[in-house]
Design an enzyme around this catalytic site. Structure first.
Site, PDB file in Angstrom:
ATOM      1  CG  ASP A 116      -1.919   2.252   6.538  1.00  0.00           C
ATOM      2  OD1 ASP A 116      -2.172   1.912   5.359  1.00  0.00           O
ATOM      3  OD2 ASP A 116      -2.378   3.294   7.049  1.00  0.00           O
ATOM      4  CG  ASP A 175      -1.969   7.777   0.696  1.00  0.00           C
ATOM      5  OD1 ASP A 175      -1.113   8.671   0.739  1.00  0.00           O
ATOM      6  OD2 ASP A 175      -2.848   7.705  -0.170  1.00  0.00           O
ATOM      7  CG  ASP A 177      -1.904   1.111   1.252  1.00  0.00           C
ATOM      8  OD1 ASP A 177      -2.509   1.378   0.200  1.00  0.00           O
ATOM      9  OD2 ASP A 177      -2.056   1.733   2.309  1.00  0.00           O
TER      10      ASP A 177
END
Length: 342
Positions: free
Chosen positions: A225, A28, A26
């Site tokens: 995250d 961001d 991922d």
């Protein structure tokens, strides 16, 4: 899909960058935040790549093209080609192409990333419901997306045109804080039409399919995250995952995670890709990792010992997830997490 319920983070005697052939990262909250590289990300990714691991960047943000994402990563010191970037725009474009004729017109409610992805699949992006589209696709269009674009979507959907969405993330991080994401915009159209879109992005299978097709990964590791997109996407794809604590997930959210949100591994940041992972073992009525032992009492988690805080968190995960069984853990973990500074 039948999967065993994860009751503890797993250990690994090998560095994760050696145990898996491809990292599906991922962006961001993992590689960058607010456009700037997260601490240790650049060096960790360079080391993993030098050791032979392929790096692929997987994002639900359908606004930017793969070329633009690759350029940004390269500017941050992470050499990246457009072929290393997989977006939800690409996933939804493939989903549409499997259901409409080649060369068909598709009404776009979103940005350039969607238009490029549709053209890649041989479809023609259009801007109006009067252009006789055979499908509507909606993706994040940035803060300047005009309200009238939602009306165009509604007009077409009311005529029976099928509706697709790149993803349904309700929020998106920005340099100034948390902003409405594509999921919030999808809700506007859903409320107005009563329709339901076909969704492609994480955590749903079309995104995982797109990623595997484009990378050829045989032993992928999802690195993210967010529990409800990255980790659930890995769960749905039946592949392993690494949760890093540089984004939206904190200790309390992790301990309360239902089965589909429980990562294989947990680490502080992307340096966790370069190391093995410690074992969590049963210890009497609890679980031990490093110098910490965690147990689940009647209404709270207990933590004893000292050492590396992340080992304490891993032990707490095992105690909480075992106590929770198939559901979220409601045990009070505030004091235990405070001891770890998490």
């Amino acid at each position: 899909m039948s999967q065993s319920v994860r009751t503890k983070p797993e250990g690994s005697g090998r560095a994760l960058s050696e145990a898996y052939d491809t990292a599906l990262l991922d962006l961001d909250g993992v590689v960058y935040a607010g456009g700037n590289a997260i601490a240790h990300a650049v060096d960790s990714l360079a080391t993993a790549r030098a050791g032979g691991m392929r790096l692929a960047y997987v994002t639900n943000n359908a606004l930017r093209t793969p070329d633009a994402v690759a350029e940004h990563l390269t500017e941050l010191g992470i050499p990246t080609g457009a072929d290393d970037v997989i977006t939800s725009a690409q996933a939804v474009a493939r989903l549409i192409s499997e259901q409409v004729p080649a060369g068909a017109r598709v009404l776009v409610i979103g940005g350039e990333g969607l238009r490029v992805a549709l053209r890649e699949r041989g479809l023609e992006p259009v801007d109006s419901a009067e252009d006789e589209p055979v499908a509507v696709v909606q993706g994040y269009g940035g803060p300047d997306l005009a309200w009238g674009r939602f009306a165009e979507a509604c007009y077409a959907i009311a005529r029976g045109v099928p509706w697709f969405a790149s993803n349904t993330d309700l929020t998106i991080p920005s340099a100034r804080g948390i902003a409405p994401g594509n999921g919030a915009a999808v809700e506007v159209v859903r409320i107005a039409t009563g329709a339901e879109p076909q969704v492609a992005g994480k955590p749903l299978p079309p995104m995982h399919k797109e990623t595997i097709l484009r990378t050829g990964a045989e032993r992928p590791l999802v690195v993210g995250d967010r529990l409800d997109t990255d980790i659930e996407g890995a769960f749905n794809g039946e592949v392993d995952s690494l949760l890093v604590l540089t984004g939206v997930t904190d200790g309390a959210l992790l301990l309360a995670a239902p089965p589909q949100h429980r990562p294989t591994y947990v680490d502080a940041d992307l340096r966790g890709m370069l190391t093995g992972q410690p074992e969590v073992t049963e210890a009497g009525d609890g679980f031990r990792c490093g110098g910490w032992t965690a147990t689940a009492g009647r209404d709270r988690l207990e933590l004893d010992g000292e050492g590396e805080p992340l080992d304490g968190l891993r032990a707490l995960c095992a105690a909480a997830w075992t106590a929770a069984g198939d559901g979220s853990c409601a045990l009070d973990a505030e004091k235990a997490l405070a001891r770890l500074g998490l």
